[in-house]
Design a protein around this motif. Sequence first.
Motif: not given
Length: 117
Positions: A14-19
């Motif tokens: 999820a963090l990398h989707l946000l990034f």
Amino acid sequence: MSLLANVLVGVVAALHLLFLVLEMFLWTEPLGRKVFNNSVELAETTKVMAGNQGLYNGFLVAGLVWGLVSDQTDVKVFFLVCVVVAGVYGAATVSTRILLVQALPAALGLAAVLAAA
């Protein structure tokens, strides 16, 4: 695989989707400039590079989701190690904040995945 390990892998994904969203679509917008502390000029000049970074984050998301869906420990380990390495490199070359935002969650996820294996 333990629930905690899978939750942590999901958080990293999820963090990398946000990034990805920040780098590919919001880089020149006020939110993107604020998150990355960029001026309007710098954001405009670097938007193609940022889009490329975002695409690579998308590959990390795809790999982590693949690991979750297939429940393959080796896939999860590989992509979590990739995130940790990228986070350490980013911390050394860009900002130590990357160590906390990117590398630490991935390292915790990696530890949980290995402990559950």
